[in-house]
Scaffold this active site. Structure first.
Site, PDB file in Angstrom:
ATOM      1  N   LYS A 129      38.031  43.927  15.675  1.00  0.00           N
ATOM      2  CA  LYS A 129      39.250  44.794  15.758  1.00  0.00           C
ATOM      3  C   LYS A 129      39.210  45.751  14.692  1.00  0.00           C
ATOM      4  O   LYS A 129      38.290  46.781  14.678  1.00  0.00           O
ATOM      5  CB  LYS A 129      40.513  43.893  15.984  1.00  0.00           C
ATOM      6  CG  LYS A 129      40.325  42.926  17.032  1.00  0.00           C
ATOM      7  CD  LYS A 129      41.628  42.339  17.571  1.00  0.00           C
ATOM      8  CE  LYS A 129      41.400  41.110  18.441  1.00  0.00           C
ATOM      9  NZ  LYS A 129      40.691  41.400  19.542  1.00  0.00           N
ATOM     10  N   HIS A 177      44.572  40.459  14.592  1.00  0.00           N
ATOM     11  CA  HIS A 177      45.242  41.766  14.712  1.00  0.00           C
ATOM     12  C   HIS A 177      45.910  42.104  13.499  1.00  0.00           C
ATOM     13  O   HIS A 177      46.588  43.130  13.378  1.00  0.00           O
ATOM     14  CB  HIS A 177      46.162  41.751  15.900  1.00  0.00           C
ATOM     15  CG  HIS A 177      45.567  41.427  17.400  1.00  0.00           C
ATOM     16  ND1 HIS A 177      45.088  42.571  18.007  1.00  0.00           N
ATOM     17  CD2 HIS A 177      45.166  40.393  17.799  1.00  0.00           C
ATOM     18  CE1 HIS A 177      44.680  42.371  18.907  1.00  0.00           C
ATOM     19  NE2 HIS A 177      44.846  40.952  18.944  1.00  0.00           N
ATOM     20  N   SER A 227      49.122  39.971  19.903  1.00  0.00           N
ATOM     21  CA  SER A 227      48.596  41.383  20.394  1.00  0.00           C
ATOM     22  C   SER A 227      49.475  41.901  21.502  1.00  0.00           C
ATOM     23  O   SER A 227      49.285  43.139  21.652  1.00  0.00           O
ATOM     24  CB  SER A 227      47.156  41.116  20.831  1.00  0.00           C
ATOM     25  OG  SER A 227      47.207  40.317  21.991  1.00  0.00           O
TER      26      SER A 227
END
Ligand SMILES: Cc1ncc(COP(=O)(O)O)c(C=O)c1O
Length: 402
Positions: A252, A222, A194
């Protein structure tokens, strides 16, 4: 009397002196733009009059304010309930959890999946439930992996970031020890990192795991929703059959809250029984499960991913052509600045131009590598991207960075 309390004021002063103190700045909505308030501490926040563009969120597909996702959450709240009311093993298990888990398993190409109340809980619960003897962990793995390692009695061996040859030398060294032959080994890595935007060399890690008989666990926090058919890097590289544990978050690209693990029937049954963060925690809230299902459906069947990757390419080109160093190889664009004060000044300059992309500094990243982490969304339009690039040019020139 002795003072056995905690000098919190001194702690905060130390953070302030080192320009490391963080504070909370609320925003009116979670989307690609919004009205922010200056940090108000415990006071009432006051929203600023200018709308700002958000280039720092993990809401990569911009689905948090998508009507379909909001409707799914609303519908689940109305028909199932606003909260699970109990642990999944008691009375908190609902149809929306099973719908989500079926879709996750299908996307990740596994027999089953299991939803947790957060990605943090998924990592900690899975690593501790497996009880490995030795964990081989990338040096930049997420804090929730590190905490999972700390909570086990396993020995954790850290290898250099994304470096398969470093991992090989650690595996060889361990195999040569007296216990090496009889131990259970887990290789664990984020797929997309990240803060660096780097992508783990998963194929090489699988080759090594197979050579040494270890299992591989990949955290796709991610990546989930952004790669092939709405999967992660594991799907992009066709490694479903070589990776025993795929894990990620719903918070996310999937615009919700919660975490998941995908893998074999046996793995999921073990986690249902032994993962303490699953067993002893209230089930994921039904609206969060339903929102994540809808977001995953959209990630799989719309052009949102394509729009994100177009924005990523445009921003990367623009930033690099101005002279910025943009590292990584994913949708996360870390703009390296180096000095912590310069990074803060650049972030302030962007903020003055109504672009929100805060400085990332120690302890999140090593000293001397402070940066601005730029994270575009699928819902930014071309004007937004140009505004962001213009802000980077003006702010960078103001402080002599470019
Ligand atoms: C790689 C990684 N794993 C796990 C998590 C934790 O996920 P969650 O925010 O759902 O707890 C995060 C993010 O916060 C992350 O970046």
């Amino acid at each position: 009397m002795e003072d056995r309390g905690f000098d919190l004021e001194a702690r905060l002063e130390r953070l302030e002196d080192a320009t490391l103190k963080r504070s909370l700045s609320p925003v009116d909505r979670v989307a690609e733009r919004g009205y922010f308030a200056a940090p108000a501490g415990g006071g009432l926040p006051v929203l600023e009059s200018d709308e700002a563009l958000v280039f720092a969120a993990n809401n990569y597909l911009g689905l948090t304010d998508d009507q379909r996702v909001q409707d799914a959450a609303r519908q689940a709240a109305a028909t199932v309930g606003t909260g699970a009311g109990a642990s999944r093993l008691v009375t908190g298990d609902t149809m929306v959890h099973h719908d989500l888990e079926r879709l996750l398993a299908e996307t990740k190409g596994t027999e089953r999946a299991l939803a947790f109340s957060s990605g943090y809980a998924a990592n900690v619960g899975t690593i501790t439930a497996l009880e490995p003897d030795v964990i081989f962990s990338d040096e930049l793995n997420h804090a929730s992996i590190i905490d999972g390692c700390r909570l086990t009695s396993a020995e954790t061996v850290v290898y250099d970031h994304c470096d398969a040859s470093s991992l090989r030398s650690k595996l060889e060294a361990r195999a040569a020890t007296a216990d090496g032959a009889s131990e259970s080994w887990l290789i664990v890595t984020d797929s997309v990192f990240s803060m660096d935007g780097t992508v783990a060399p998963l194929t090489e890690l699988c080759d090594l795991a197979e050579e040494f008989g270890a299992w591989v666990m990949v955290d796709e926090a991610h990546a989930t929703g952004l790669y092939a058919n709405g999967g992660g890097v594991v799907q992009a590289e066709g490694l479903e059959d070589r990776i025993q544990i795929q894990l990620g978050t719903l918070s996310k690209a999937l615009a919700s809250q919660g975490g998941y693990v995908a893998g074999s029937e046996a793995l999921i049954e073990c986690l249902v029984n032994d993962a303490r963060s699953f067993v002893f925690s209230t089930g994921l809230a039904p609206p969060a499960a339903a929102a994540a299902s809808e977001a995953l459906h959209i990630a799989r069947h719309s052009d949102a991913r394509e729009r994100l990757w177009e924005n990523v390419a445009h921003l990367r080109d623009g930033l690099e052509s101005m002279g910025y160093t943009v590292v990584g190889d994913s949708q996360i664009l870390p703009v390296l600045v180096g000095d912590r004060q310069d990074a803060l000044a650049l972030a302030d300059g962007l903020r003055e131009r109504d672009v929100v992309a805060p400085a990332i500094r120690p302890p999140t990243v090593p000293e001397g590598t402070s940066r601005i982490r730029v994270a575009p969304m699928a819902t930014h339009d071309q004007d937004d991207i140009v505004t962001c690039l213009e802000a980077f040019r003006a702010a960078g020139e103001d402080i002599g960075l470019i």
